[in-house]
Design an enzyme around this catalytic site. Structure first.
Site, PDB file in Angstrom:
ATOM      1  N   LYS A   1       0.832  -1.193   0.000  1.00  0.00           N
ATOM      2  CA  LYS A   1       0.000   0.000   0.000  1.00  0.00           C
ATOM      3  C   LYS A   1       0.873   1.252   0.000  1.00  0.00           C
ATOM      4  O   LYS A   1       1.973   1.237   0.554  1.00  0.00           O
ATOM      5  CB  LYS A   1      -0.880   0.010   1.263  1.00  0.00           C
ATOM      6  CG  LYS A   1      -1.958  -1.067   1.275  1.00  0.00           C
ATOM      7  CD  LYS A   1      -2.762  -1.020   2.552  1.00  0.00           C
ATOM      8  CE  LYS A   1      -3.828  -2.098   2.596  1.00  0.00           C
ATOM      9  NZ  LYS A   1      -4.869  -1.940   1.563  1.00  0.00           N
TER      10      LYS A   1
ATOM     11  N   ARG B   1     -10.077 -11.918   0.952  1.00  0.00           N
ATOM     12  CA  ARG B   1     -10.909 -12.928   0.295  1.00  0.00           C
ATOM     13  C   ARG B   1     -10.249 -14.306   0.311  1.00  0.00           C
ATOM     14  O   ARG B   1     -10.938 -15.330   0.293  1.00  0.00           O
ATOM     15  CB  ARG B   1     -11.259 -12.472  -1.132  1.00  0.00           C
ATOM     16  CG  ARG B   1     -10.108 -12.369  -2.072  1.00  0.00           C
ATOM     17  CD  ARG B   1     -10.419 -11.503  -3.293  1.00  0.00           C
ATOM     18  NE  ARG B   1     -10.446 -10.088  -2.957  1.00  0.00           N
ATOM     19  CZ  ARG B   1     -10.730  -9.111  -3.824  1.00  0.00           C
ATOM     20  NH1 ARG B   1     -11.032  -9.399  -5.087  1.00  0.00           N
ATOM     21  NH2 ARG B   1     -10.724  -7.855  -3.443  1.00  0.00           N
TER      22      ARG B   1
HETATM   23  N1  BES Z   1      -8.189  -4.137   3.924  1.00  0.00           N
HETATM   24  C1  BES Z   1      -8.309  -3.643   2.613  1.00  0.00           C
HETATM   25  C2  BES Z   1      -9.585  -2.848   2.371  1.00  0.00           C
HETATM   26  C3  BES Z   1      -9.759  -1.581   3.131  1.00  0.00           C
HETATM   27  C4  BES Z   1      -9.507  -0.368   2.504  1.00  0.00           C
HETATM   28  C5  BES Z   1     -10.230  -1.568   4.412  1.00  0.00           C
HETATM   29  C6  BES Z   1      -9.696   0.813   3.185  1.00  0.00           C
HETATM   30  C7  BES Z   1     -10.433  -0.394   5.098  1.00  0.00           C
HETATM   31  C8  BES Z   1     -10.169   0.807   4.480  1.00  0.00           C
HETATM   32  C9  BES Z   1      -8.272  -4.790   1.633  1.00  0.00           C
HETATM   33  O1  BES Z   1      -7.550  -5.902   1.999  1.00  0.00           O
HETATM   34  C10 BES Z   1      -7.674  -4.261   0.384  1.00  0.00           C
HETATM   35  O2  BES Z   1      -6.514  -3.940   0.401  1.00  0.00           O
HETATM   36  N2  BES Z   1      -8.445  -4.187  -0.683  1.00  0.00           N
HETATM   37  C11 BES Z   1      -7.976  -3.713  -1.925  1.00  0.00           C
HETATM   38  C12 BES Z   1      -8.509  -4.645  -2.962  1.00  0.00           C
HETATM   39  C13 BES Z   1      -7.853  -4.475  -4.311  1.00  0.00           C
HETATM   40  C14 BES Z   1      -6.429  -4.914  -4.231  1.00  0.00           C
HETATM   41  C15 BES Z   1      -8.603  -5.301  -5.296  1.00  0.00           C
HETATM   42  C16 BES Z   1      -8.500  -2.308  -2.147  1.00  0.00           C
HETATM   43  O3  BES Z   1      -9.581  -1.998  -1.668  1.00  0.00           O
HETATM   44  O4  BES Z   1      -7.806  -1.505  -2.765  1.00  0.00           O
HETATM   45 MN    MN Z   2      -5.491  -5.704   1.490  1.00  0.00          MN
END
Ligand code: BES
Ligand code: MN
Ligand code: ZN
Length: 497
Positions: free
Chosen positions: A276, A350
């Site tokens: 991230k 997931r």
């Molecule tokens: N834990 C995150 C989602 C999330 C984002 C939770 C903001 C709380 C606040 C999840 O694991 C994630 O990283 N999702 C990605 C998915 C993408 C890689 C398809 C996302 O939302 O960018």
């Molecule tokens: Mn994630």
């Protein structure tokens, strides 16, 4: 802590809280008596507008020794015909926060002054209990000079002419719901170095001890034997061992028709090799809010003992980077046997949930609700007040929606169409891919999970937007909300399978 009176008692009290609707006439009951004892002063103050009837407005009136209560604290309730649950929550929250700030130790409520045709006295009592817990919750910090120990309220007195045992039941139930939510908040607010998967498992085992739940905690070796390639892939880069946490509550004679509650328990989400950006790393300790909601709901279930069977399954691990971490281009095999091509290691929830859902089915769950901070996409789609839902079963979804309408935790459904499923199945290398791209990616996550339900009725709740708030509010402070704890528990209580 909570006591009941029929009328204003002789014994000296500090504050009596009175709800006041627009155009209230002090013609009957306790208020009429009080007004008379104050020589009609109250009706004069109301008439002149010095006691505000605007929703949530507080007005203190000191009684100067004329009554067995030092102060009347009026709270405006707005128009009587528009009075409803959400407004009652806010009015009570306002009062409790003000009482807490003043460091009072006791408070009495003229309960019957908060009642109209839609909100009967038992409901008011329930809301008082729930809102007391929610609105006075404080985030535990780790400062050397910690938050000055708040003086706890020692006594709440509810004055009502209605049946006191009904009111007591309602208040206690509300309190249980509020406290369960606060437990979830506390878990989510905990720093990720302190709340590891091991600690989360320890917490769950204490819960099991307290409420006599059956407990199963799968260690890494067992997961390997069972072929839980999803959660293991996520854990691969970590020095913290993963835990698959299972709690079983048996409220029926036979283990049949069990509800599966599955909660995402990623204790910290760095994104892995698909790391991230630095702002995205902030607050990723909250990526176990789904697990917290499930554990909060289990606490409520343990307290209230509904006639239902419930199995909670929580895949717990962090998502880290190291020489052994999974990378994009990996292909993994989940417990179900389905293979997954990893395109993005940040779509980790997931993977862990796929094994948890499959495992819940092995524990004979016949309906499954999963709760997860799964995608940023749901935040873009629905904002921060509304949880996104996806389902493969209308009737089950209706039951979740019904519970959410009662708790006020808003839920809105997103679709999963065949073309969405096609995108999740689009992989040259495996049965599924874990990240088909940013278009509709909340739906992609739902469609991915759906593949592991194999037709078992299922509702997916994406709480990425609703699990936290970034400012203090009436129903709780900045930080974790404990969202879906109450909806899950109420859903379980009312479940018809
Ligand atoms: N834990 C995150 C989602 C999330 C984002 C939770 C903001 C709380 C606040 C999840 O694991 C994630 O990283 N999702 C990605 C998915 C993408 C890689 C398809 C996302 O939302 O960018
Ligand atoms: Mn994630
Ligand atoms: Zn995540």
């Amino acid at each position: 802590m909570i006591t009941f009176e029929k009328t204003l008692s002789k014994q000296e009290m500090d504050t009596l809280v009175v709800g006041i609707f627009q155009q209230t006439q002090l013609l009957e009951g306790v208020l009429k008596d009080i007004n008379e004892q104050l020589d009609g002063y109250l009706s004069a103050l109301l008439k002149s507008g010095d006691i505000s009837t605007k929703l949530k407005k507080l007005t203190s009136v000191y009684t100067l020794g004329k009554l067995p209560v030092k102060r009347l604290l009026f709270v405006g309730l707005g128009k009587k015909q528009e009075w409803k649950r959400e407004k009652a929550q806010e009015a009570f929250a306002k009062v409790f926060q003000s009482i807490q700030e003043e460091r009072k130790e006791e408070v009495a409520f003229l309960l019957d002054s908060f009642v109209n045709d839609h909100v009967p006295s038992t409901e008011v009592s329930y809301i008082a209990g729930e809102t007391y817990a929610l609105s006075t919750y404080k985030v535990k910090d780790y400062k050397n000079k910690s938050n000055v120990p708040e003086k706890e309220l020692k006594a709440i007195v509810l004055i009502s002419k209605e049946d006191h045992s009904d009111l007591d039941d309602a208040f206690q139930t509300g309190l249980v719901y509020g406290k369960g939510t606060n437990s979830a908040r506390t878990l989510v607010n905990m720093p990720s170095n302190l709340l590891t998967a091991t600690e989360l498992a320890r917490y769950a085992s204490q819960l099991a001890e307290k409420y006599d739940f059956e407990l199963e905690i799968l260690e890494k070796e067992t997961m390997q034997e069972l072929g839980m390639g999803g959660i293991l892939a996520v854990n691969q880069g970590s020095v913290e061992p993963p835990k698959m946490i299972v709690l079983k509550y048996k409220g029926k004679k036979e283990w049949e028709n069990a509800i599966g509650l599955v909660g995402k328990g990623i204790t910290y989400d760095s994104g892995g090799y698909s790391i991230k950006p630095k702002n995205g790393l902030m607050n990723m300790k909250t990526d176990m809010a789904g697990a917290a909601a499930v554990l909060g709901a289990m606490e409520i279930i343990g307290e209230l003992e509904p006639e239902q069977n419930v199995v909670a399954v929580i895949p717990a691990t962090d998502n880290m980077i190291s020489g052994s971490a999974m990378t994009p281009d990996t292909v993994i095999t989940t417990m179900s046997g389905k293979t997954v091509e990893i395109l993005n290691t940040d779509a980790e929830g997931r993977l862990a949930l796929a094994d948890a859902i499959y495992y819940a089915k092995q524990h004979k769950a016949t309906s499954i609700i999963d709760v997860a901070t799964l995608t940023g996409g749901v935040v873009v789609a629905l904002g921060t007040h509304t949880t996104g839902a996806m389902t493969n079963n209308e009737a089950l979804f209706e039951q979740i929606l019904e519970a959410s309408a009662q708790t006020g935790e808003q839920v809105w459904r997103l679709p999963i169409f065949e073309k969405d499923r096609d995108r999740v199945r689009n992989s040259q290398m495996a049965d599924l891919n874990n990240s088909p791209g940013r278009e509709g990616h909340a739906i992609m996550a739902g469609a991915f999970l759906e593949a592991f339900t194999d037709g078992t009725p299922w509702v997916h709740l994406d709480i990425a937007g609703t699990a936290t708030v970034n400012s203090n509010g009436l129903l709780g402070p900045k930080g974790a909300t404990g969202v879906m704890t109450r909806t899950l528990a109420l859903f379980v209580e009312q479940y018809e399978g």
